[in-house]
Design a protein around this motif. Structure first.
Motif, PDB file in Angstrom:
ATOM      1  N   PHE A 275      22.943  15.878  12.747  1.00 41.43           N
ATOM      2  CA  PHE A 275      23.207  16.196  11.334  1.00 41.43           C
ATOM      3  C   PHE A 275      23.355  14.928  10.507  1.00 41.43           C
ATOM      4  CE2 PHE A 275      24.532  19.770  13.910  1.00 41.43           C
ATOM      5  CZ  PHE A 275      23.791  20.785  13.316  1.00 41.43           C
ATOM      6  N   GLU A 276      22.526  14.820   9.460  1.00 43.02           N
ATOM      7  CA  GLU A 276      22.583  13.642   8.597  1.00 43.02           C
ATOM      8  C   GLU A 276      23.964  13.543   7.968  1.00 43.02           C
ATOM      9  OE1 GLU A 276      20.136  16.049   8.264  1.00 43.02           O
ATOM     10  OE2 GLU A 276      18.657  14.940   9.453  1.00 43.02           O
ATOM     11  N   ASP A 277      24.508  14.686   7.543  1.00 45.37           N
ATOM     12  CA  ASP A 277      25.829  14.703   6.924  1.00 45.37           C
ATOM     13  C   ASP A 277      26.873  14.904   8.018  1.00 45.37           C
ATOM     14  OD1 ASP A 277      28.182  15.141   5.619  1.00 45.37           O
ATOM     15  OD2 ASP A 277      27.371  16.601   4.180  1.00 45.37           O
ATOM     16  N   GLN A 278      27.545  13.823   8.347  1.00 42.63           N
ATOM     17  CA  GLN A 278      28.492  13.846   9.473  1.00 42.63           C
ATOM     18  C   GLN A 278      29.884  14.341   9.053  1.00 42.63           C
ATOM     19  OE1 GLN A 278      28.245  12.554  13.018  1.00 42.63           O
ATOM     20  NE2 GLN A 278      26.204  13.337  12.546  1.00 42.63           N
ATOM     21  N   SER A 279      30.022  14.833   7.809  1.00 41.03           N
ATOM     22  CA  SER A 279      31.352  15.238   7.334  1.00 41.03           C
ATOM     23  C   SER A 279      31.680  16.687   7.702  1.00 41.03           C
ATOM     24  CB  SER A 279      31.434  15.056   5.820  1.00 41.03           C
ATOM     25  OG  SER A 279      30.641  16.031   5.165  1.00 41.03           O
ATOM     26  N   TYR A 280      31.015  17.222   8.730  1.00 42.63           N
ATOM     27  CA  TYR A 280      31.271  18.623   9.103  1.00 42.63           C
ATOM     28  C   TYR A 280      32.722  18.839   9.553  1.00 42.63           C
ATOM     29  CZ  TYR A 280      29.582  16.369  13.400  1.00 42.63           C
ATOM     30  OH  TYR A 280      29.351  15.492  14.428  1.00 42.63           O
ATOM     31  N   SER A 281      33.183  20.072   9.292  1.00 44.55           N
ATOM     32  CA  SER A 281      34.526  20.457   9.737  1.00 44.55           C
ATOM     33  C   SER A 281      34.480  21.101  11.117  1.00 44.55           C
ATOM     34  CB  SER A 281      35.140  21.441   8.748  1.00 44.55           C
ATOM     35  OG  SER A 281      34.295  22.573   8.604  1.00 44.55           O
ATOM     36  N   HIS A 282      33.381  21.822  11.406  1.00 42.56           N
ATOM     37  CA  HIS A 282      33.200  22.506  12.695  1.00 42.56           C
ATOM     38  C   HIS A 282      31.766  22.262  13.143  1.00 42.56           C
ATOM     39  CE1 HIS A 282      36.310  24.757  10.573  1.00 42.56           C
ATOM     40  NE2 HIS A 282      36.789  25.149  11.741  1.00 42.56           N
ATOM     41  N   GLN A 283      31.596  21.993  14.394  1.00 46.88           N
ATOM     42  CA  GLN A 283      30.250  21.753  14.895  1.00 46.88           C
ATOM     43  C   GLN A 283      30.083  22.594  16.151  1.00 46.88           C
ATOM     44  OE1 GLN A 283      28.268  19.733  17.512  1.00 46.88           O
ATOM     45  NE2 GLN A 283      26.891  21.064  16.341  1.00 46.88           N
ATOM     46  N   THR A 284      29.196  23.566  16.062  1.00 45.23           N
ATOM     47  CA  THR A 284      29.147  24.565  17.128  1.00 45.23           C
ATOM     48  C   THR A 284      27.753  24.686  17.738  1.00 45.23           C
ATOM     49  OG1 THR A 284      28.466  26.536  15.924  1.00 45.23           O
ATOM     50  CG2 THR A 284      30.738  25.856  15.669  1.00 45.23           C
ATOM     51  N   GLN A 285      27.730  25.289  18.899  1.00 41.34           N
ATOM     52  CA  GLN A 285      26.477  25.563  19.616  1.00 41.34           C
ATOM     53  C   GLN A 285      26.341  27.072  19.702  1.00 41.34           C
ATOM     54  OE1 GLN A 285      27.754  23.598  23.162  1.00 41.34           O
ATOM     55  NE2 GLN A 285      28.111  21.708  22.029  1.00 41.34           N
ATOM     56  N   TRP A 286      25.286  27.580  19.108  1.00 46.74           N
ATOM     57  CA  TRP A 286      25.042  29.028  19.136  1.00 46.74           C
ATOM     58  C   TRP A 286      23.888  29.334  20.076  1.00 46.74           C
ATOM     59  CZ3 TRP A 286      25.749  31.326  13.489  1.00 46.74           C
ATOM     60  CH2 TRP A 286      27.107  31.275  13.161  1.00 46.74           C
ATOM     61  N   SER A 287      23.518  30.603  20.106  1.00 42.24           N
ATOM     62  CA  SER A 287      22.682  31.113  21.200  1.00 42.24           C
ATOM     63  C   SER A 287      21.283  30.515  21.279  1.00 42.24           C
ATOM     64  CB  SER A 287      22.542  32.618  21.086  1.00 42.24           C
ATOM     65  OG  SER A 287      23.765  33.188  21.427  1.00 42.24           O
ATOM     66  N   GLY A 288      20.729  30.712  22.449  1.00 39.00           N
ATOM     67  CA  GLY A 288      19.390  30.251  22.725  1.00 39.00           C
ATOM     68  C   GLY A 288      18.915  30.789  24.062  1.00 39.00           C
ATOM     69  N   SER A 289      18.198  29.947  24.782  1.00 37.58           N
ATOM     70  CA  SER A 289      17.581  30.357  26.035  1.00 37.58           C
ATOM     71  C   SER A 289      17.328  29.098  26.855  1.00 37.58           C
ATOM     72  CB  SER A 289      16.268  31.091  25.745  1.00 37.58           C
ATOM     73  OG  SER A 289      15.475  30.335  24.848  1.00 37.58           O
ATOM     74  N   ALA A 290      17.181  29.277  28.163  1.00 40.89           N
ATOM     75  CA  ALA A 290      17.040  28.118  29.051  1.00 40.89           C
ATOM     76  C   ALA A 290      15.832  28.305  29.943  1.00 40.89           C
ATOM     77  CB  ALA A 290      18.298  27.969  29.909  1.00 40.89           C
ATOM     78  N   ARG A 291      14.988  27.298  29.980  1.00 42.01           N
ATOM     79  CA  ARG A 291      13.763  27.363  30.777  1.00 42.01           C
ATOM     80  C   ARG A 291      13.809  26.341  31.893  1.00 42.01           C
ATOM     81  NH1 ARG A 291       8.995  28.301  27.891  1.00 42.01           N
ATOM     82  NH2 ARG A 291       8.044  27.363  29.715  1.00 42.01           N
ATOM     83  N   ILE A 292      13.404  26.763  33.094  1.00 37.64           N
ATOM     84  CA  ILE A 292      13.361  25.842  34.235  1.00 37.64           C
ATOM     85  C   ILE A 292      11.930  25.361  34.465  1.00 37.64           C
ATOM     86  CG2 ILE A 292      13.218  27.726  35.946  1.00 37.64           C
ATOM     87  CD1 ILE A 292      15.092  25.609  37.622  1.00 37.64           C
ATOM     88  N   PHE A 293      11.810  24.065  34.826  1.00 33.01           N
ATOM     89  CA  PHE A 293      10.515  23.425  35.079  1.00 33.01           C
ATOM     90  C   PHE A 293      10.578  22.716  36.428  1.00 33.01           C
ATOM     91  CE2 PHE A 293      10.716  24.066  30.560  1.00 33.01           C
ATOM     92  CZ  PHE A 293       9.421  24.406  30.218  1.00 33.01           C
ATOM     93  N   PRO A 294       9.398  22.325  36.946  1.00 31.93           N
ATOM     94  CA  PRO A 294       9.382  21.657  38.254  1.00 31.93           C
ATOM     95  C   PRO A 294      10.330  20.451  38.295  1.00 31.93           C
ATOM     96  CG  PRO A 294       7.147  22.213  37.605  1.00 31.93           C
ATOM     97  CD  PRO A 294       8.033  22.559  36.439  1.00 31.93           C
ATOM     98  N   GLY A 295      10.883  20.218  39.482  1.00 34.62           N
ATOM     99  CA  GLY A 295      11.799  19.088  39.652  1.00 34.62           C
ATOM    100  C   GLY A 295      13.190  19.375  39.137  1.00 34.62           C
TER     101      GLY A 295
END
Ligand code: FRU
Ligand code: FRU
Ligand code: FRU
Ligand code: FRU
Length: 494
Positions: free
Chosen positions: A152-172
């Motif tokens: 985030f260019e603007d680092q003055s955030y009050s809360h910084q969160t991680q919301w949903s997604g998905s995870a992919r596996i690859f060789p190795g």
């Protein structure tokens, strides 16, 4: 098929496929979504489910076990998958990612404190032989403090969160974690100083699993992939409450070599001047139950304009993406089409998404749950499943009454109205979700752990709950039962 109450006919949808790049967006119309109410029993009394059993998730008991053994609140969860949605174990360990938050927080405060954690458990054990809570070990947070804030260019955030997604596996053992990286800018009272900033992001790490457990390395850098563009996907300038999140990537056998992503968005209209069209309403010519466009636009329904986005990877590393037009819109139907996923079966493309009872537009109602659409390609004139309604698996609900909220359910709602949410459809029609609130107004318990897995049988444009699934004869499988269907090096010998 369920008895239908008088009401409008659904829109005709051909299921025809278009090229992924084409400018065609399927519409989940008001005429379609009003089929949900047509299937609801108008005589269902207080605290009874008014919806057909075949589309209702079996009731989750209130005495549910906690999968984290008191360590964290758990909600949206996703497995480690390949490009076809297969779920993997690695060296004998099943692995899932979950949004987690500290249990000292109120459960409804979780969204602005969400972080991605992970759990693991030994693979290959039937659900009925596992500990009641699913037998997971909480592995901790995926990211070290500070990593996901750096984009985030603007680092003055009050809360910084991680919301949903998905995870992919690859060789190795490479893992590409797609997620929503979010910065909030709020004052001490919790009011926005400026709108929140959700971005679709990627971090790359490696999984290390053996019989003693699972660890990750990497995940020390985040690449911002997509920010809403205002052309196809609504921006903060157009609506400070816009939705833009929940990436899910996959490959399409019809377009070998490409990788695509679906995600949650909103139609790119300014909140104050958004308008729905005759196509968004979708009524057939002369339908006596039709509404007019001016009626709907004057009703407040224009605040609910969810869509499902499509993007295409521009490189093999999946670090550069371009937007394509949305594949589905729900203008004047619902504001949130969350955690979309593409699911393939018998040559058909199923688009599943979750939506809330409380995010429907004026004049539309439906249960919390997962909704489905079927077509002949990733971009197609999607047919809403089940009587043209879209409803696949809803919580036990009574549509004759208001929903209330998960922290204060309406007096007349059955105990299951908010029982679970964030359903994710897995191989074989298994469906996982997290527990939100179980119980009635004067006696309910908040969740923060995964619900029992249930099963739906999918055929063509319809589906039904498999009540024979599970081991207690009630359609409920194991709690937090997310199993691998493919095992990488199952003997675990490294
Ligand atoms: C083009 C195409 C079309 C077809 C669609 C199916 O890329 O192959 O011919 O309609 O994609 O996904
Ligand atoms: C660490 C932490 C964890 C908690 C999460 C949610 O940064 O405080 O203990 O699970 O963040 O706030
Ligand atoms: C309702 C909700 C979620 C969303 C969050 C935003 O629970 O709208 O869908 O993630 O709140 O703060
Ligand atoms: C679904 C959801 C997601 C979002 C997350 C935030 O339950 O609203 O769309 O990523 O929860 O907590």
């Amino acid at each position: 098929a369920p008895l239908l109450q008088p009401g409008p006919e659904p829109t005709y949808h051909s299921q025809q496929a278009y090229a992924p790049e084409d400018n065609f967006t399927a519409k989940w119309t008001r005429a379609d979504a009003r089929q949900i109410k047509r299937m609801s029993d108008p005589t269902a009394g207080s605290r009874q489910n008014s919806m057909p059993a075949e589309y209702t998730m079996p009731s989750v008991p209130q005495d549910f076990p906690d999968m984290s053994n008191g360590q964290v609140w758990v909600w949206d969860s996703w497995p480690l998958t390949d490009a076809d949605g297969n779920q993997y174990s690695v060296n004998g360990q099943e692995i899932i990612f979950s949004l987690v938050a500290d249990r000292s927080l109120g459960f409804d405060d979780r969204h602005v404190f969400a972080k991605i954690g992970y759990f693991y458990r030994p693979a290959g054990i039937p659900a009925e032989q596992r500990p009641e809570n699913g037998g997971w070990t909480y592995g901790g947070l995926v990211f070290a403090e500070g990593v996901t804030g750096q984009i985030f260019e603007d680092q003055s955030y009050s809360h910084q969160t991680q919301w949903s997604g998905s995870a992919r596996i690859f060789p190795g053992g490479e893992v590409k974690l797609f997620f929503t990286d979010v910065a909030f800018y709020r004052d001490a009272k919790g009011n926005d100083i400026k709108p929140y900033d959700p971005r679709i992001a990627l971090s790359v790490g490696h999984v290390h699993a053996n019989k003693n457990g699972v660890k990750f390395t990497g995940f020390d850098k985040v690449i911002s992939l997509l920010e809403a563009d205002g052309t196809y996907y609504q921006t903060a300038e157009q609506n400070p409450y816009f939705n833009f999140r929940d990436p899910f990537t996959f490959k399409d056998p019809a377009h070998p070599g490409e990788t695509y992503m679906v995600f949650e968005g909103n139609s790119a209209m300014p909140r104050v001047s958004a308008k729905c069209t005759a196509e968004d309403l979708g009524y057939q010519e002369g339908d006596p139950y039709a509404e007019t466009v001016p009626q709907v636009n004057a009703s407040g329904a224009t605040y609910q304009i969810g869509n499902i986005g499509l993007a295409k990877a521009k490189n093999a590393d999946l670090t550069e993406w371009e937007f394509l037009p949305p594949i589905l819109s729900a203008n004047c139907v619902t504001d949130q089409t969350e955690r979309p996923q593409i699911y393939m079966k018998d040559g058909k493309y199923y688009l599943f998404t979750i939506s809330h009872s409380t995010t429907y537009a004026a004049g539309i109602t439906g249960p919390e749950g997962v909704y489905g659409f079927v077509g002949n390609g990733i971009r197609s004139d999607y047919q809403p499943m089940n009587q043209g309604s879209g409803l696949v698996l809803g919580n036990p609900s009574n549509l004759n009454y208001w929903p209330g909220t998960p922290y204060d359910p309406d007096y007349n709602q059955p105990a299951g109205h908010f029982q679970s949410y964030s359903h994710y459809v897995m191989p074989g029609g298994l469906v996982q979700s997290f527990i939100d609130t179980v119980g009635v107004k004067e006696d309910f318990r908040r969740g923060g752990t995964l619900a029992p897995t249930v099963k739906i049988n999918i055929h063509g444009d319809s589906s039904e709950v498999d009540h024979s699934y599970g081991f207690n004869g009630n359609g409920l499988g194991g709690w937090a039962d997310i199993s691998a269907n493919l095992n990488v090096n199952p003997s675990g010998v490294i």
